[in-house]
Design an enzyme around this catalytic site. Structure first.
Site, PDB file in Angstrom:
ATOM      1  NE  ARG A 167      62.856  58.648  39.410  1.00  0.00           N
ATOM      2  CZ  ARG A 167      61.718  58.670  40.103  1.00  0.00           C
ATOM      3  NH1 ARG A 167      61.071  57.539  40.348  1.00  0.00           N
ATOM      4  NH2 ARG A 167      61.202  59.809  40.531  1.00  0.00           N
TER       5      ARG A 167
ATOM      6  CG  HIS B 111      57.333  55.248  36.880  1.00  0.00           C
ATOM      7  ND1 HIS B 111      58.509  55.827  36.477  1.00  0.00           N
ATOM      8  CD2 HIS B 111      57.155  55.645  38.163  1.00  0.00           C
ATOM      9  CE1 HIS B 111      59.016  56.549  37.477  1.00  0.00           C
ATOM     10  NE2 HIS B 111      58.207  56.449  38.509  1.00  0.00           N
TER      11      HIS B 111
HETATM   12  P1  NDP Z   1      64.434  59.698  50.835  1.00  0.00           P
HETATM   13  O1  NDP Z   1      65.352  60.753  50.365  1.00  0.00           O
HETATM   14  O2  NDP Z   1      63.525  59.995  51.980  1.00  0.00           O
HETATM   15  O3  NDP Z   1      65.297  58.395  51.266  1.00  0.00           O
HETATM   16  C1  NDP Z   1      66.385  57.966  50.537  1.00  0.00           C
HETATM   17  C2  NDP Z   1      67.071  56.817  51.278  1.00  0.00           C
HETATM   18  O4  NDP Z   1      68.127  56.312  50.452  1.00  0.00           O
HETATM   19  C3  NDP Z   1      67.724  57.244  52.590  1.00  0.00           C
HETATM   20  O5  NDP Z   1      67.624  56.218  53.546  1.00  0.00           O
HETATM   21  C4  NDP Z   1      69.186  57.447  52.188  1.00  0.00           C
HETATM   22  O6  NDP Z   1      70.116  57.262  53.240  1.00  0.00           O
HETATM   23  C5  NDP Z   1      69.355  56.329  51.188  1.00  0.00           C
HETATM   24  N1  NDP Z   1      70.485  56.606  50.304  1.00  0.00           N
HETATM   25  C6  NDP Z   1      70.667  57.636  49.448  1.00  0.00           C
HETATM   26  N2  NDP Z   1      71.859  57.544  48.843  1.00  0.00           N
HETATM   27  C7  NDP Z   1      72.444  56.428  49.334  1.00  0.00           C
HETATM   28  C8  NDP Z   1      73.701  55.814  49.116  1.00  0.00           C
HETATM   29  N3  NDP Z   1      74.602  56.325  48.260  1.00  0.00           N
HETATM   30  N4  NDP Z   1      73.972  54.681  49.807  1.00  0.00           N
HETATM   31  C9  NDP Z   1      73.091  54.169  50.687  1.00  0.00           C
HETATM   32  N5  NDP Z   1      71.881  54.706  50.944  1.00  0.00           N
HETATM   33  C10 NDP Z   1      71.571  55.833  50.274  1.00  0.00           C
HETATM   34  O7  NDP Z   1      63.610  59.209  49.571  1.00  0.00           O
HETATM   35  P2  NDP Z   1      62.114  58.620  49.499  1.00  0.00           P
HETATM   36  O8  NDP Z   1      62.026  57.483  50.455  1.00  0.00           O
HETATM   37  O9  NDP Z   1      61.122  59.708  49.626  1.00  0.00           O
HETATM   38  O10 NDP Z   1      62.043  58.123  47.977  1.00  0.00           O
HETATM   39  C11 NDP Z   1      62.973  57.194  47.455  1.00  0.00           C
HETATM   40  C12 NDP Z   1      62.846  57.101  45.951  1.00  0.00           C
HETATM   41  O11 NDP Z   1      61.689  56.351  45.591  1.00  0.00           O
HETATM   42  C13 NDP Z   1      62.651  58.428  45.221  1.00  0.00           C
HETATM   43  O12 NDP Z   1      63.874  59.102  45.043  1.00  0.00           O
HETATM   44  C14 NDP Z   1      62.045  57.994  43.911  1.00  0.00           C
HETATM   45  O13 NDP Z   1      63.049  57.811  42.942  1.00  0.00           O
HETATM   46  C15 NDP Z   1      61.397  56.649  44.237  1.00  0.00           C
HETATM   47  N6  NDP Z   1      59.935  56.704  44.047  1.00  0.00           N
HETATM   48  C16 NDP Z   1      59.359  55.913  43.087  1.00  0.00           C
HETATM   49  C17 NDP Z   1      57.993  55.945  42.873  1.00  0.00           C
HETATM   50  C18 NDP Z   1      57.331  55.038  41.895  1.00  0.00           C
HETATM   51  O14 NDP Z   1      56.125  55.184  41.630  1.00  0.00           O
HETATM   52  N7  NDP Z   1      57.995  54.064  41.336  1.00  0.00           N
HETATM   53  C19 NDP Z   1      57.127  56.844  43.649  1.00  0.00           C
HETATM   54  C20 NDP Z   1      57.818  57.581  44.675  1.00  0.00           C
HETATM   55  C21 NDP Z   1      59.180  57.525  44.844  1.00  0.00           C
HETATM   56  P3  NDP Z   1      70.172  58.264  54.501  1.00  0.00           P
HETATM   57  O15 NDP Z   1      68.915  57.929  55.306  1.00  0.00           O
HETATM   58  O16 NDP Z   1      71.404  57.874  55.196  1.00  0.00           O
HETATM   59  O17 NDP Z   1      70.154  59.652  53.929  1.00  0.00           O
END
Ligand code: NDP
Length: 309
Positions: free
Chosen positions: A224, A272
């Site tokens: 994002r 995007h």
């Molecule tokens: P998930 O919720 O499956 O994974 C999120 C990951 O981020 C997890 O490993 C989580 O850790 C980690 N995380 C979250 N908060 C923190 C923190 N404070 N510190 C360290 N690590 C953190 O999300 P997705 O993989 O499904 O998607 C990720 C993002 O990709 C979406 O939220 C979206 O914004 C973006 N996206 C963008 C797209 C685009 O076209 N540009 C399309 C699709 C998605 P833990 O494993 O420990 O919970």
């Protein structure tokens, strides 16, 4: 019971067609002409008008049309009793992998430099780095990030990851939490941001963190726009600490006409599109969740609203 699509910036027709194709019996409606809002128990949403959920007195499930829920969760009208779910989908994962591989290889094989050479009619070969000598750091190794990390590893890159909680991934060292962020950054010659946008991760890509990347590092933000402090990125590119960046997301989308990113040749911008939800691919999980709601079962891909993802 009815399912209403609330997606003012997306065409609802392919979504309706995909859901109807596998479940013609669902009472599907399209906001704003979705009839008596008391009938609606399930909404499928993207870029909904803020406050809209207050109009639906019997709402049980709010499904995001995408993987990210940052915009959705800002809506204070989400009822306490409603469950928020999101899309977890192999197509979304594979498209994101394609994009990240393209961005990473584009950088490693110096395509942005050759584009500039072409514009100047220059023919100047440069020595590329071997990919098995390059370490890629994936920030956020969840549903998408862990699969992207695995693809990069299969291609031959050294890969490290960073998540909130400790995690084991084959052949990938995963750093966890704030305590290990510096070690993760110091190892990452190419940084891929795949974090969800939460209160903890907003502005996480700033001078303090990007400055800890090795000299000449490259940044790919496919998460994002609000993860990145844009002027900090520009300064670090201008003073040659960073080699450049590939950005699929920006703080303001569309990127304003006068934004300095447009004219920085070391930055590649895409609108995007890294990974777009395919309604046909996700329709089964929407229908599954609709049925689970009716039968009172645990929903798929539910979001922890406190945590923000
Ligand atoms: P998930 O919720 O499956 O994974 C999120 C990951 O981020 C997890 O490993 C989580 O850790 C980690 N995380 C979250 N908060 C923190 C923190 N404070 N510190 C360290 N690590 C953190 O999300 P997705 O993989 O499904 O998607 C990720 C993002 O990709 C979406 O939220 C979206 O914004 C973006 N996206 C963008 C797209 C685009 O076209 N540009 C399309 C699709 C998605 P833990 O494993 O420990 O919970």
């Amino acid at each position: 019971m009815a399912l209403s699509l609330i997606c003012p910036t997306k065409d609802p027709v392919p979504w309706v067609a995909a859901i109807k194709a596998i479940s013609p019996d669902i009472d599907l409606r399209i906001w704003p002409d979705d009839g008596d809002k008391a009938d609606v128990s399930f909404t499928l949403v993207w870029a909904q008008p803020q406050g809209i959920f207050a109009q639906y007195p019997n709402l049980k499930v709010i499904a995001s049309m995408g993987a990210g829920v940052d915009n959705l969760l800002q809506d204070s009208s989400i009822p306490d009793q409603a469950t928020v779910v999101r899309m977890v989908d192999p197509r979304l994962v594979s498209q994101m992998g394609d994009y990240v591989l393209a961005a990473v290889l584009n950088h490693v094989r110096q395509f942005p430099d050759y584009v500039q050479q072409q514009q100047a009619h220059q023919w100047q070969p440069m020595q590329p780095r071997n990919i098995d000598e390059v370490t890629v750091g994936v920030m956020g190794v969840g549903q998408i990030g862990s699969a992207v990390a695995a693809r990069l590893r299969r291609l031959g890159f050294k890969v490290v990851g960073w998540s909130r909680r400790a995690k084991v991934l084959a052949e990938i060292h995963v750093f966890a939490g704030q305590d290990q962020l510096s070690s993760f950054l110091a190892a990452s010659e190419i940084l891929i941001c795949l974090l969800p946008l939460t209160a903890e991760t907003e502005n996480i890509l700033n001078t303090g963190t990007l400055g800890q990347l090795p000299q000449g590092a490259y940044v790919v933000n496919v998460a994002r726009g609000k993860h990145l402090v844009e002027e900090d990125l520009l300064s670090l590119i201008n003073n040659n600490h960073l080699a450049g960046a590939c950005l699929d997301v920006c703080r303001q989308e569309p990127l304003p006409q006068d934004h300095p990113f447009w004219s920085q040749p070391k930055i590649t911008i895409t609108p995007h599109i890294a990974s777009l939800t395919d309604p046909v691919s996700v329709a089964p999980q929407i229908v599954d969740n609709y049925r689970r709601m009716i039968t009172g079962q645990l929903l798929l891909n539910w979001v922890d609203r406190q945590q923000g993802y």
